[in-house]
Design a protein around this motif. Structure first.
Motif, PDB file in Angstrom:
ATOM      1  N   GLY A   1     -24.758  -5.276   4.750  1.00  0.00           N
ATOM      2  CA  GLY A   1     -25.396  -5.687   5.994  1.00  0.00           C
ATOM      3  C   GLY A   1     -26.559  -4.770   6.342  1.00  0.00           C
ATOM      4  N   GLU A   2     -26.232  -3.492   6.575  1.00  0.00           N
ATOM      5  CA  GLU A   2     -27.234  -2.543   7.082  1.00  0.00           C
ATOM      6  C   GLU A   2     -28.163  -2.021   5.988  1.00  0.00           C
ATOM      7  OE1 GLU A   2     -25.345   0.779   8.937  1.00  0.00           O
ATOM      8  OE2 GLU A   2     -24.233  -0.465  10.341  1.00  0.00           O
TER       9      GLU A   2
ATOM     10  N   ARG B   1     -27.049   1.369   4.636  1.00  0.00           N
ATOM     11  CA  ARG B   1     -26.001   1.292   3.607  1.00  0.00           C
ATOM     12  C   ARG B   1     -26.636   0.963   2.254  1.00  0.00           C
ATOM     13  NH1 ARG B   1     -21.792  -2.683   5.453  1.00  0.00           N
ATOM     14  NH2 ARG B   1     -21.737  -1.210   7.173  1.00  0.00           N
TER      15      ARG B   1
ATOM     16  N   GLY C   1     -28.522  -8.060   6.744  1.00  0.00           N
ATOM     17  CA  GLY C   1     -28.221  -8.257   8.166  1.00  0.00           C
ATOM     18  C   GLY C   1     -26.839  -8.888   8.304  1.00  0.00           C
ATOM     19  N   MET C   2     -26.686  -9.708   9.330  1.00  0.00           N
ATOM     20  CA  MET C   2     -25.340 -10.183   9.659  1.00  0.00           C
ATOM     21  C   MET C   2     -25.240 -11.694   9.764  1.00  0.00           C
ATOM     22  SD  MET C   2     -24.432  -7.517  12.696  1.00  0.00           S
ATOM     23  CE  MET C   2     -26.068  -7.501  13.366  1.00  0.00           C
ATOM     24  N   GLY C   3     -24.080 -12.216   9.406  1.00  0.00           N
ATOM     25  CA  GLY C   3     -23.741 -13.590   9.730  1.00  0.00           C
ATOM     26  C   GLY C   3     -23.893 -14.573   8.582  1.00  0.00           C
TER      27      GLY C   3
ATOM     28  N   ARG D   1     -20.219  -8.291  -2.297  1.00  0.00           N
ATOM     29  CA  ARG D   1     -20.539  -7.852  -0.931  1.00  0.00           C
ATOM     30  C   ARG D   1     -19.721  -6.602  -0.633  1.00  0.00           C
ATOM     31  NH1 ARG D   1     -20.977  -7.859   4.598  1.00  0.00           N
ATOM     32  NH2 ARG D   1     -18.988  -8.031   5.694  1.00  0.00           N
TER      33      ARG D   1
ATOM     34  N   GLY E   1     -19.025  -4.591   2.713  1.00  0.00           N
ATOM     35  CA  GLY E   1     -19.319  -4.625   4.139  1.00  0.00           C
ATOM     36  C   GLY E   1     -18.308  -3.847   4.961  1.00  0.00           C
ATOM     37  N   SER E   2     -18.219  -4.239   6.209  1.00  0.00           N
ATOM     38  CA  SER E   2     -17.220  -3.670   7.103  1.00  0.00           C
ATOM     39  C   SER E   2     -16.439  -4.827   7.718  1.00  0.00           C
ATOM     40  CB  SER E   2     -17.886  -2.823   8.183  1.00  0.00           C
ATOM     41  OG  SER E   2     -18.637  -3.640   9.050  1.00  0.00           O
TER      42      SER E   2
ATOM     43  N   PHE F   1     -19.085 -12.401  16.358  1.00  0.00           N
ATOM     44  CA  PHE F   1     -18.363 -11.123  16.427  1.00  0.00           C
ATOM     45  C   PHE F   1     -17.372 -11.173  17.584  1.00  0.00           C
ATOM     46  CE2 PHE F   1     -18.161  -6.592  17.823  1.00  0.00           C
ATOM     47  CZ  PHE F   1     -17.758  -6.013  16.626  1.00  0.00           C
TER      48      PHE F   1
ATOM     49  N   GLU G   1     -14.411 -10.694   9.433  1.00  0.00           N
ATOM     50  CA  GLU G   1     -15.807 -10.270   9.360  1.00  0.00           C
ATOM     51  C   GLU G   1     -16.692 -11.519   9.444  1.00  0.00           C
ATOM     52  OE1 GLU G   1     -16.091 -12.179   6.378  1.00  0.00           O
ATOM     53  OE2 GLU G   1     -17.628 -10.750   5.796  1.00  0.00           O
ATOM     54  N   MET G   2     -17.951 -11.429   8.963  1.00  0.00           N
ATOM     55  CA  MET G   2     -18.874 -12.535   9.267  1.00  0.00           C
ATOM     56  C   MET G   2     -19.707 -13.078   8.102  1.00  0.00           C
ATOM     57  SD  MET G   2     -20.182 -11.184  12.983  1.00  0.00           S
ATOM     58  CE  MET G   2     -21.150 -12.650  13.277  1.00  0.00           C
ATOM     59  N   GLU G   3     -19.412 -12.701   6.860  1.00  0.00           N
ATOM     60  CA  GLU G   3     -20.258 -13.154   5.750  1.00  0.00           C
ATOM     61  C   GLU G   3     -19.528 -13.624   4.496  1.00  0.00           C
ATOM     62  OE1 GLU G   3     -20.615 -10.048   7.123  1.00  0.00           O
ATOM     63  OE2 GLU G   3     -22.342 -10.410   8.407  1.00  0.00           O
TER      64      GLU G   3
HETATM   65  C1  R1P Z   1     -20.697  -6.942  12.898  1.00  0.00           C
HETATM   66  O1  R1P Z   1     -20.795  -5.702  13.519  1.00  0.00           O
HETATM   67  C2  R1P Z   1     -21.096  -6.929  11.448  1.00  0.00           C
HETATM   68  O2  R1P Z   1     -20.328  -5.978  10.711  1.00  0.00           O
HETATM   69  C3  R1P Z   1     -19.703  -6.616   9.602  1.00  0.00           C
HETATM   70  C4  R1P Z   1     -19.558  -8.036  10.059  1.00  0.00           C
HETATM   71  O3  R1P Z   1     -19.289  -8.923   9.020  1.00  0.00           O
HETATM   72  C5  R1P Z   1     -20.844  -8.280  10.802  1.00  0.00           C
HETATM   73  O4  R1P Z   1     -21.899  -8.635   9.982  1.00  0.00           O
HETATM   74  O5  R1P Z   1     -20.407  -6.569   8.381  1.00  0.00           O
HETATM   75  P1  R1P Z   1     -21.401  -5.489   7.769  1.00  0.00           P
HETATM   76  O6  R1P Z   1     -20.959  -4.127   8.211  1.00  0.00           O
HETATM   77  O7  R1P Z   1     -21.307  -5.662   6.324  1.00  0.00           O
HETATM   78  O8  R1P Z   1     -22.773  -5.821   8.262  1.00  0.00           O
END
Ligand code: R1P
Length: 303
Positions: free
Chosen positions: A25-26, A29, A70-72, A95, A97-98, A182, A215-217
């Motif tokens: 995402g970031e 990272r 990024g996110m989503g 992937r 991520g968190s 989120f 999470e979101m992806e």
């Molecule tokens: C939300 O804070 C974000 O963090 C998690 C979620 O999936 C969402 O995108 O992922 P990343 O840390 O990989 O961006």
């Protein structure tokens, strides 16, 4: 695609992205992963106007890319489709991520997401427009999709490498829920909105008792890998043993940032420590994975 062959949102062109990819995402990272790239090979970097960061170089002599998206769900969709359109051959995408934990994994653990389903807000449930059909009594505020799986071989490699680095007690493997918010569809209550989500986490466990993270992806990655069309026949001479016909192989792992059982949240120091250990584990699993055929090393390649 532009007349220079650059895709619209990532802005990369053929030869700038490798077949083996880590997506995060970031951007920070992504940069942390990039510190592991071979020092004697060129490193390509591009930040698109839409916020995608692509870094391509070599790890242990193998071309790899790291993409910060990024996110989503839509960002994962842009990334997978646009990268697919400019890379020849098979793609292996991990992937890293968190996530939030809804099971036994405490903050600072790592979850290997071997499968994922989507939780999406059922917009019709929230409608108060009179000319729409009334909401039937069995309609629910959130929709749960079916389960989509990671590539088993790639997923196993990720799991084994992470266990080697963190120890078995800190690595959990299981089903992930990818949510389209989120907040609402992850069961976070917000007094400013009517989200009807106070029972969401218990509903998840009613439907999928084995679900361990939110999470979101990841779901979008697995879903698109499953939907990817087969490779052309020219790969039939390959010595690869990996015989599923999808052109995209996907896996995912995530650090537990939020413990949704105890309500603990991770500190930034701890995140840094985990990433430092995890990055080599994830990169090792990526370069160790056999691909059917890869992008030819031609003059257009940045590696
Ligand atoms: C939300 O804070 C974000 O963090 C998690 C979620 O999936 C969402 O995108 O992922 P990343 O840390 O990989 O961006």
């Amino acid at each position: 695609m532009s007349d220079k062959g650059r895709v619209y949102h990532l802005e990369v062109k053929r030869g700038e992205v490798a077949n083996r990819i880590i997506t995060v995402g970031e951007h920070s990272r992504a940069e942390e992963f990039a510190q592991c790239l071979d020092k004697d090979a060129p490193v390509f970097r591009l930040i698109s106007k839409r916020g995608f960061l692509t870094i391509t170089g070599k790890y242990k002599g193998v071309p790899i890319s790291i993409v910060g998206i990024g996110m989503g769900l839509p960002m994962m969709d842009f990334f997978v489709r646009e990268v697919r359109s400019i890379v020849d051959g098979q793609l292996a995408i991990i992937r890293f991520g968190s996530c939030g934990s809804i099971g036994a994994a405490r903050i600072g653990s790592v979850i290997v997401q071997n499968s994922a389903f989507a939780i999406t807000r059922n917009y019709n449930y929230f409608s108060d427009t009179e000319d729409l059909e009334p909401v039937s009594s069995d309609e629910k505020p959130y929709n749960f999709s079916k389960i989509f799986h990671a590539d088993p071989e790639l997923c196993k490699k990720v799991e084994l490498e992470l266990i080697k680095s963190f120890g078995e007690e800190h690595v959990f493997t299981g089903l992930n829920a990818t949510c389209d918010s989120f907040y609402s569809s992850q069961g976070r209550e917000d007094v400013n909105f009517r989200d009807y989500n106070s029972n969401l986490i218990s509903s998840i466990h009613d439907i999928y008792p084995e679900a361990i993270s939110l999470e979101m992806e990841t779901f979008m990655l697995f879903h698109l890998a499953k939907s990817s069309t087969p490779l052309p026949l020219k790969d039939s001479n390959s010595k690869n043993t990996n015989n599923s016909n999808h052109s995209i192989k996907a896996a995912a792992a995530a650090m537990v940032f939020a413990d949704r059982v105890t309500n603990d949240f991770i500190s930034s120091d701890k995140v840094h420590d985990i990433q430092k250990v995890a990055r080599n584990a994830v990169l090792n699993s990526l370069v160790d994975f056999d691909l059917t055929y890869v992008h030819p090393d031609d003059d257009d390649c940045v590696w």
